[in-house]
Write an enzyme that holds these catalytic residues in place. Structure first.
Site, mmCIF file in Angstrom:
data_model
loop_
_atom_site.group_PDB
_atom_site.id
_atom_site.type_symbol
_atom_site.label_atom_id
_atom_site.label_comp_id
_atom_site.label_asym_id
_atom_site.label_seq_id
_atom_site.Cartn_x
_atom_site.Cartn_y
_atom_site.Cartn_z
ATOM 1 N N GLU A 154 45.386 35.704 42.912
ATOM 2 C CA GLU A 154 44.221 35.849 43.770
ATOM 3 C C GLU A 154 42.984 35.813 42.884
ATOM 4 O OE1 GLU A 154 44.426 39.277 46.264
ATOM 5 O OE2 GLU A 154 46.493 38.868 46.871
ATOM 6 N N ASP A 206 36.066 47.030 48.283
ATOM 7 C CA ASP A 206 36.493 47.194 46.902
ATOM 8 C C ASP A 206 36.033 48.507 46.294
ATOM 9 O OD1 ASP A 206 37.789 44.694 46.735
ATOM 10 O OD2 ASP A 206 35.858 43.698 46.538
#
Length: 259
Positions: free
Chosen positions: A47, A58
């Site tokens: 990824e 995040d």
């Protein structure tokens, strides 16, 4: 066949490992080397993070990496150029992970075309509304044989999970918790119950579990309850500590995972 589907079709009983890193950090020009090193070391999926100034899902490790990448000068145009330079050498699936805003700014059609030209197999867009996925993104992604990977969390309803499974292809990204990304020492009983609940659905798509995987215990729990595991923050931190030396970062990661 799309490379993502091919990996799952050929894996047998083997548990898969996917790693995330943010393009453009620790060094602007290190993206290609990190990808080729991970491929050489047996990683199944990669990824590649598209840095964004407001990455809501995040945790601090990946937020810091994204900020550094942007300061280094990383952008989508440069990322696609870097990926094109190694397209003929990359045999495993590359999945771009990024937020909707930069993709819309770049243009959905142009983004999907660039993905295809750069050898990308799919994308993960955490803040993509499912309605927009169905009506706007999926038709274009299908045109270029790209897989749009959707996320589910412990808070996703059973009905929604089945709906996502019915209308997506590739795999389902099973987020271990509703929190932001980051390392966890273990998965508690509540998360284990969530894993077991989803196991009972017998979904059409394979699942990969991510968020919080950083040691042998969390890796084993993820791989016991899905087709494989996705590791992000732990590898990003190790890659930064190793100043971009992917071999060294992978050595330290495998040691932490007991591999």
């Amino acid at each position: 066949m799309n490379k993502i589907n091919q990996v799952f079709a050929e894996r047998g009983d083997r548990k898969l490992l996917s790693l995330y890193f943010c393009a453009g950090t620790p060094t602007l020009d290190g993206t290609a080397d990190v990808i080729l090193t991970m491929q050489r070391r047996g990683i199944d999926f990669i990824e590649v993070g598209i840095p964004f100034s407001d990455p809501l899902a995040d945790g601090p490790v990946i937020q810091t990496a994204a900020t550094k990448a942007l300061k280094n000068g990383m952008n989508l145009h440069l990322l696609f150029e870097q990926l094109k330079s190694i397209k003929d050498q990359v045999e495993i699936p590359l999945i771009l992970m990024g937020y909707l805003n930069p993709i819309l700014h770049y243009g959905v059609e142009r983004f999907c075309q660039s993905c295809a030209e750069a050898g990308v197999s799919g994308m993960i867009i955490p803040d993509l509304p499912f309605k927009d996925y169905q009506e706007v993104v999926k038709p274009v992604a299908d045109k270029y044989d790209l897989r749009v990977i959707m996320l589910i969390t412990p808070e996703t309803s059973d009905e929604r999970i089945r709906f996502i499974d019915q209308h997506t292809d590739g795999f389902i990204y099973m987020v271990s918790s509703a929190a932001i990304t980051g390392e966890q020492k273990s998965f508690d009983e509540q998360k284990q119950a969530y894993f077991q609940r989803i196991n009972q659905f017998q979904l059409r798509n394979p699942r990969m579990i991510g968020f919080g995987i950083s040691n042998a215990q969390t890796l084993r729990a993820a791989q016991d309850n899905a087709a494989g595991a996705i590791i992000g923050s732990k590898f990003v931190a190790l890659l930064d500590e190793a100043e971009g030396n992917a071999d060294l970062a992978l050595n330290r990661l495998f040691e932490a995972l007991g591999k």
